[in-house]
Design a protein around this motif. Structure first.
Motif, PDB file in Angstrom:
ATOM      1  N   ALA A  94     -12.256  -3.277   8.030  1.00  0.00           N
ATOM      2  CA  ALA A  94     -13.049  -2.696   6.939  1.00  0.00           C
ATOM      3  C   ALA A  94     -13.012  -1.169   6.972  1.00  0.00           C
ATOM      4  N   ARG A  95     -12.858  -0.574   8.170  1.00  0.00           N
ATOM      5  CA  ARG A  95     -12.804   0.887   8.263  1.00  0.00           C
ATOM      6  C   ARG A  95     -11.609   1.454   7.503  1.00  0.00           C
ATOM      7  N   HIS A  96     -10.474   0.755   7.581  1.00  0.00           N
ATOM      8  CA  HIS A  96      -9.292   1.215   6.857  1.00  0.00           C
ATOM      9  C   HIS A  96      -9.532   1.194   5.347  1.00  0.00           C
ATOM     10  N   LYS A  97     -10.180   0.145   4.884  1.00  0.00           N
ATOM     11  CA  LYS A  97     -10.473   0.044   3.451  1.00  0.00           C
ATOM     12  C   LYS A  97     -11.395   1.184   3.018  1.00  0.00           C
ATOM     13  N   MET A  98     -12.421   1.457   3.799  1.00  0.00           N
ATOM     14  CA  MET A  98     -13.346   2.545   3.454  1.00  0.00           C
ATOM     15  C   MET A  98     -12.617   3.893   3.446  1.00  0.00           C
ATOM     16  N   TYR A  99     -11.727   4.097   4.410  1.00  0.00           N
ATOM     17  CA  TYR A  99     -10.969   5.347   4.477  1.00  0.00           C
ATOM     18  C   TYR A  99     -10.063   5.477   3.249  1.00  0.00           C
ATOM     19  N   ALA A 100      -9.369   4.394   2.902  1.00  0.00           N
ATOM     20  CA  ALA A 100      -8.491   4.414   1.720  1.00  0.00           C
ATOM     21  C   ALA A 100      -9.302   4.730   0.462  1.00  0.00           C
ATOM     22  N   GLU A 101     -10.490   4.144   0.347  1.00  0.00           N
ATOM     23  CA  GLU A 101     -11.343   4.407  -0.816  1.00  0.00           C
ATOM     24  C   GLU A 101     -11.780   5.870  -0.850  1.00  0.00           C
ATOM     25  N   SER A 102     -12.035   6.452   0.325  1.00  0.00           N
ATOM     26  CA  SER A 102     -12.427   7.865   0.364  1.00  0.00           C
ATOM     27  C   SER A 102     -11.286   8.774  -0.075  1.00  0.00           C
ATOM     28  N   LEU A 103     -10.044   8.300   0.072  1.00  0.00           N
ATOM     29  CA  LEU A 103      -8.875   9.087  -0.343  1.00  0.00           C
ATOM     30  C   LEU A 103      -8.509   8.867  -1.807  1.00  0.00           C
ATOM     31  N   GLY A 104      -9.167   7.912  -2.477  1.00  0.00           N
ATOM     32  CA  GLY A 104      -8.935   7.722  -3.905  1.00  0.00           C
ATOM     33  C   GLY A 104      -8.142   6.498  -4.298  1.00  0.00           C
ATOM     34  N   VAL A 105      -8.000   5.521  -3.394  1.00  0.00           N
ATOM     35  CA  VAL A 105      -7.283   4.301  -3.745  1.00  0.00           C
ATOM     36  C   VAL A 105      -8.056   3.559  -4.841  1.00  0.00           C
ATOM     37  N   SER A 106      -7.326   2.925  -5.759  1.00  0.00           N
ATOM     38  CA  SER A 106      -7.965   2.174  -6.844  1.00  0.00           C
ATOM     39  C   SER A 106      -8.299   0.751  -6.424  1.00  0.00           C
ATOM     40  N   GLU A 107      -7.403   0.120  -5.675  1.00  0.00           N
ATOM     41  CA  GLU A 107      -7.610  -1.243  -5.174  1.00  0.00           C
ATOM     42  C   GLU A 107      -7.009  -1.338  -3.793  1.00  0.00           C
ATOM     43  N   TYR A 108      -7.516  -2.262  -2.993  1.00  0.00           N
ATOM     44  CA  TYR A 108      -7.081  -2.430  -1.607  1.00  0.00           C
ATOM     45  C   TYR A 108      -7.006  -3.917  -1.323  1.00  0.00           C
ATOM     46  N   PHE A 109      -5.796  -4.410  -1.015  1.00  0.00           N
ATOM     47  CA  PHE A 109      -5.594  -5.833  -0.777  1.00  0.00           C
ATOM     48  C   PHE A 109      -4.984  -6.074   0.593  1.00  0.00           C
ATOM     49  N   THR A 110      -5.376  -7.184   1.221  1.00  0.00           N
ATOM     50  CA  THR A 110      -4.800  -7.593   2.489  1.00  0.00           C
ATOM     51  C   THR A 110      -3.654  -8.557   2.222  1.00  0.00           C
ATOM     52  N   LYS A 111      -2.525  -8.341   2.907  1.00  0.00           N
ATOM     53  CA  LYS A 111      -1.367  -9.234   2.777  1.00  0.00           C
ATOM     54  C   LYS A 111      -1.702 -10.589   3.376  1.00  0.00           C
ATOM     55  N   PRO A 112      -1.126 -11.658   2.861  1.00  0.00           N
ATOM     56  CA  PRO A 112      -0.217 -11.669   1.715  1.00  0.00           C
ATOM     57  C   PRO A 112      -0.981 -11.559   0.395  1.00  0.00           C
ATOM     58  N   VAL A 113      -0.375 -10.863  -0.553  1.00  0.00           N
ATOM     59  CA  VAL A 113      -0.972 -10.679  -1.871  1.00  0.00           C
ATOM     60  C   VAL A 113      -0.173 -11.500  -2.875  1.00  0.00           C
ATOM     61  N   LYS A 114      -0.860 -12.265  -3.692  1.00  0.00           N
ATOM     62  CA  LYS A 114      -0.180 -13.024  -4.750  1.00  0.00           C
ATOM     63  C   LYS A 114       0.335 -12.038  -5.796  1.00  0.00           C
ATOM     64  N   MET A 115       1.572 -12.248  -6.223  1.00  0.00           N
ATOM     65  CA  MET A 115       2.198 -11.316  -7.168  1.00  0.00           C
ATOM     66  C   MET A 115       1.446 -11.279  -8.499  1.00  0.00           C
ATOM     67  N   ASP A 116       0.931 -12.435  -8.956  1.00  0.00           N
ATOM     68  CA  ASP A 116       0.196 -12.416 -10.221  1.00  0.00           C
ATOM     69  C   ASP A 116      -1.082 -11.586 -10.100  1.00  0.00           C
ATOM     70  N   LYS A 117      -1.673 -11.551  -8.909  1.00  0.00           N
ATOM     71  CA  LYS A 117      -2.858 -10.721  -8.686  1.00  0.00           C
ATOM     72  C   LYS A 117      -2.476  -9.236  -8.751  1.00  0.00           C
ATOM     73  N   LEU A 118      -1.336  -8.876  -8.181  1.00  0.00           N
ATOM     74  CA  LEU A 118      -0.867  -7.483  -8.253  1.00  0.00           C
ATOM     75  C   LEU A 118      -0.632  -7.067  -9.701  1.00  0.00           C
ATOM     76  N   ILE A 119       0.041  -7.931 -10.449  1.00  0.00           N
ATOM     77  CA  ILE A 119       0.348  -7.621 -11.853  1.00  0.00           C
ATOM     78  C   ILE A 119      -0.947  -7.493 -12.659  1.00  0.00           C
ATOM     79  N   SER A 120      -1.867  -8.448 -12.504  1.00  0.00           N
ATOM     80  CA  SER A 120      -3.099  -8.403 -13.300  1.00  0.00           C
ATOM     81  C   SER A 120      -3.944  -7.188 -12.922  1.00  0.00           C
TER      82      SER A 120
END
Length: 130
Positions: A94-120
């Motif tokens: 969770a710390r990595h996600k919070m750090y990414a959000e502090s840097l301005g990430v729009s979305e944060y997903f843990t692999k494996p990610v479904k391709m349809d989820k990435l597209i949507s």
């Protein structure tokens, strides 16, 4: 076929060639202009040159980590402006996600990610609010 990504520039960044190929295969039918980078330094160079609408960014990259890429490309840019960044990672913390959000990430997903989820998610980020 969705129209939200038609003509948009999408930069896909991952050091795993199989993941890059899968993401490319998922995004190409959307009509997006798909660009690929396999390390952090190339990602920064391409992001600065191409000014993509959206970047799908792996966290663990050779050359420069996804966090350092994110920090460089989102520096001095207001939150929720392009390039929108979707970070993908094998790291569960969770710390990595919070750090990414502090840097301005729009979305944060843990692999494996479904391709349809990435597209949507990309479509949602690039669809102007009504």
């Amino acid at each position: 076929m969705s129209q939200q990504l038609d003509g948009k520039c999408v930069l896909l960044v991952d050091d795993d060639p199989d993941i890059l190929t899968s993401m490319q295969a998922a995004f190409e039918p959307t009509g997006a202009q798909v660009e690929l980078a396999n390390n952090g330094n190339k990602a920064v160079e391409m992001a600065e040159r191409l000014q993509p609408d959206i970047i799908v960014l792996d966290m663990m990259l050779p050359g420069r980590s996804g966090f350092l890429v994110l920090e460089k490309i989102k520096a001095r840019k207001p939150r929720n402006t392009k390039p929108f960044v979707i970070m993908i990672t094998g790291n569960q913390g969770a710390r990595h996600k919070m750090y990414a959000e502090s840097l301005g990430v729009s979305e944060y997903f843990t692999k494996p990610v479904k391709m349809d989820k990435l597209i949507s998610t990309a479509e949602r980020l690039l669809t102007p609010p009504a």
